[in-house]
Design an enzyme around this catalytic site. Structure first.
Site, PDB file in Angstrom:
ATOM      1  N   ASP A  90       0.808  -1.230   0.000  1.00 24.09           N
ATOM      2  CA  ASP A  90       0.000   0.000   0.000  1.00 24.09           C
ATOM      3  C   ASP A  90       0.831   1.265   0.000  1.00 24.09           C
ATOM      4  OD1 ASP A  90       0.638  -0.554   2.892  1.00 24.09           O
ATOM      5  OD2 ASP A  90      -0.470   1.315   3.138  1.00 24.09           O
ATOM      6  N   ASP A  93       5.800   0.349   3.147  1.00 20.28           N
ATOM      7  CA  ASP A  93       6.061  -0.853   3.937  1.00 20.28           C
ATOM      8  C   ASP A  93       5.827  -2.088   3.071  1.00 20.28           C
ATOM      9  OD1 ASP A  93       3.310  -0.910   3.679  1.00 20.28           O
ATOM     10  OD2 ASP A  93       2.914  -0.292   5.738  1.00 20.28           O
ATOM     11  N   TYR A 241      -5.173   0.840   9.366  1.00 19.88           N
ATOM     12  CA  TYR A 241      -6.334   1.112   8.525  1.00 19.88           C
ATOM     13  C   TYR A 241      -7.596   0.713   9.272  1.00 19.88           C
ATOM     14  CZ  TYR A 241      -3.062   2.121   4.823  1.00 19.88           C
ATOM     15  OH  TYR A 241      -2.053   2.688   4.080  1.00 19.88           O
ATOM     16  N   GLU A 481       5.988   9.735   2.766  1.00 21.86           N
ATOM     17  CA  GLU A 481       5.618   8.395   2.310  1.00 21.86           C
ATOM     18  C   GLU A 481       4.605   8.456   1.164  1.00 21.86           C
ATOM     19  OE1 GLU A 481       4.585   4.038   4.230  1.00 21.86           O
ATOM     20  OE2 GLU A 481       4.005   5.828   5.358  1.00 21.86           O
TER      21      GLU A 481
END
Length: 501
Positions: A90, A93, A241, A481
């Site tokens: 996603d 990571d 999430y 990120e």
């Protein structure tokens, strides 16, 4: 999140002039001199799609263009006796989170549906980006009454800084089922499969039917066994999430896409019957992996504006209210803008809000334009051209028209982020360093002041703070990120502006 009252919207016929205050705000924000030269939106589109190849998990195909990446996570699902290889990481990571991946897929598909015709030779690559995701989602939904929603223990993963190709962290498999429901992630997965079925309808009819049939089955499961997946899997998915917004919007979202894909009366009646019960009117100026309300209303409004679905007119009113809440320069506006003109919402990874809200502005402007309509917010008339201009202003900010004169897309322009919070990009590639780099051995690369050795072309980072400042430092992950759900709606925006600069 506190819900504030929206300005009362009304639809007017189109050529109504927008308020001078809004035009001035849009046109005269402080821009860098480069803004006058314009942008190469097609080059940015190419890069935005290329980013998804850098996020691929699994066995990479022969036509893989991001060559510094290698095969990874080839045994995902084995501990549960299923094949869960493939899909996307996603962000920076190495976990595969199903909720944001499904939302990414839906927005990739919507981008192709609405803006694919302006993507030119990049369209096949955009379609491939959708298929890489849907191939995985089909695996994740292969068992009836089960959806596999995550591969990888996030705490184990976040304790290491290592290449996906070296990964030795726990690849725990997480699922929802009848005793442990997750209507949010299942509803979003159904939406993704249904939206993608439209993308493949003429390109691969057999695959399209498979996607739609699976979407029907997954939605029925989501609707019958209701609950939030973060209640069933709290330790695994929170705080990463976690569903904060509730699962009701995903049920309506899934039904809306199934209605669009199948034209079955069943879904139209479901939407009408559940409009109030599932809070369709809760349109706040947010649209992303956890909140679908604005997207639901914009998507359904297209049919109203085309004169085909007057029974959905309340969704059109909701969509107008959303538009009014986003416009700058009107009373009681609910979206904050930075001094340089960037939409800003607190909470980190701000560019996800910029691209998703801009996507809705552009999509709605096209729907309004075809119907020769505009939106009246109090005394301000918002024409389709105004909505397009506001969306374009956000895209231009991302590409470099901002107080720092910096592109927030890696590899685009003369100046862009060099130290993005991304394991694979920040560690030497297998070609450069064939020996394994262990969990903690990667820490020195994370803390290094040097630029990342591998250019993740097309990655759009979380972006600057509310004062337009940007640290360009890996530890500042909220700013540095990139994520798939930042890029997915941007792909559609860039496709449109490639043909309509």
């Amino acid at each position: 999140m506190a819900r504030k009252a929206l300005p009362s919207p009304t639809t007017t016929s189109s050529p109504a002039l927008p308020a001078l205050a809004i035009l001035l705000l849009l046109l005269h924000h402080p821009l860098r001199p480069a803004a006058a030269a314009g942008h190469d939106y097609f080059a940015a589109l190419h890069k935005s799609i290329l980013f998804f190849e850098g996020q691929r998990s699994g066995k990479l195909p022969p036509d893989q263009r991001v060559r510094w990446r290698g095969d990874s996570a080839l045994h995902d699902g084995a501990t549960a006796g299923v094949d869960l290889t493939g899909g996307y990481y996603d962000a920076g990571d190495n976990v595969k989170f199903g909720f944001p991946m499904a939302f990414t897929t839906t927005l990739l598909a919507w981008s192709v549906i609405d803006f694919g015709r302006t993507m030119g030779p990049e369209l096949p690559h955009a379609v491939s980006a959708v298929r890489w995701a849907t191939d995985y989602l089909l695996k994740a939904t292969a068992v009836p009454g089960v959806v596999y929603v995550q591969v990888g223990d996030a705490f184990s993963d976040h304790n290491c800084w290592e290449r996906p190709e070296d990964m030795d962290t726990l690849r725990t498999v997480y699922r929802i089922d009848r005793p442990h429901p997750g209507s949010d992630v299942a509803g979003e997965t159904a939406a993704a499969l249904a939206a993608a079925s439209i993308v493949f309808r003429s390109r691969d009819p057999g695959y399209s039917r498979l996607l739609l049939d699976r979407a029907v089955r997954v939605f029925a499961f989501a609707n019958k066994y209701r609950g939030a997946y973060s209640a069933s899997l709290r330790r695994a998915v929170c705080p990463f999430y976690c569903d904060v917004n509730g699962y009701e919007d995903e049920l309506l979202w899934g039904a809306a896409w199934l209605h669009k894909a199948s034209r079955r009366r069943l879904y139209r009646e479901y939407i009408m019957r559940n409009e109030v019960k599932l809070h369709a009117g809760d349109t706040i100026n947010e649209f992303g992996w956890d909140n679908k309300h604005a997207g639901i209303n914009v998507l359904i409004s297209k049919e109203v504006l085309m004169g085909r679905a007057d029974y959905f007119k309340s969704f059109k009113a909701n969509a107008d209210g959303f538009i009014c809440s986003v416009l700058p320069g009107i009373s009681r506006t609910q979206v904050q803008y930075s001094p340089g003109g960037l939409i800003f919402k607190a909470g980190g990874s701000n560019m996800q809000h910029v691209t998703s809200l801009s996507f809705l502005l552009l999509a709605y402007s096209n729907y309004l334009s075809h119907a020769n309509k505009a939106v009246l917010c109090g005394g301000t008339s918002a024409s389709p051209a105004l909505l397009r201009q506001l969306a374009k202003r956000q895209v231009d900010y991302i590409l470099g028209d901002n107080p720092l004169g910096m592109s927030y897309m890696v590899g685009y322009g003369a100046r862009y982020p060099q130290r993005i919070h991304h394991r694979a990009s920040s560690l030497p590639s297998l070609r450069a360093h064939p020996a394994r780099i262990g969990c903690k051995a990667g820490s020195r690369y994370f803390l290094s002041p040097n630029p990342n050795p591998n250019l993740l072309v097309g990655a759009v980072v979380g972006g600057p703070n509310v004062t337009d400042a940007f640290p360009d430092s890996r530890p500042f992950f909220q700013e540095s990120e990139p994520t798939t759900y930042i890029n997915a709606p941007l792909m559609g925006l860039l496709g449109y502006f490639s043909a309509h600069p």
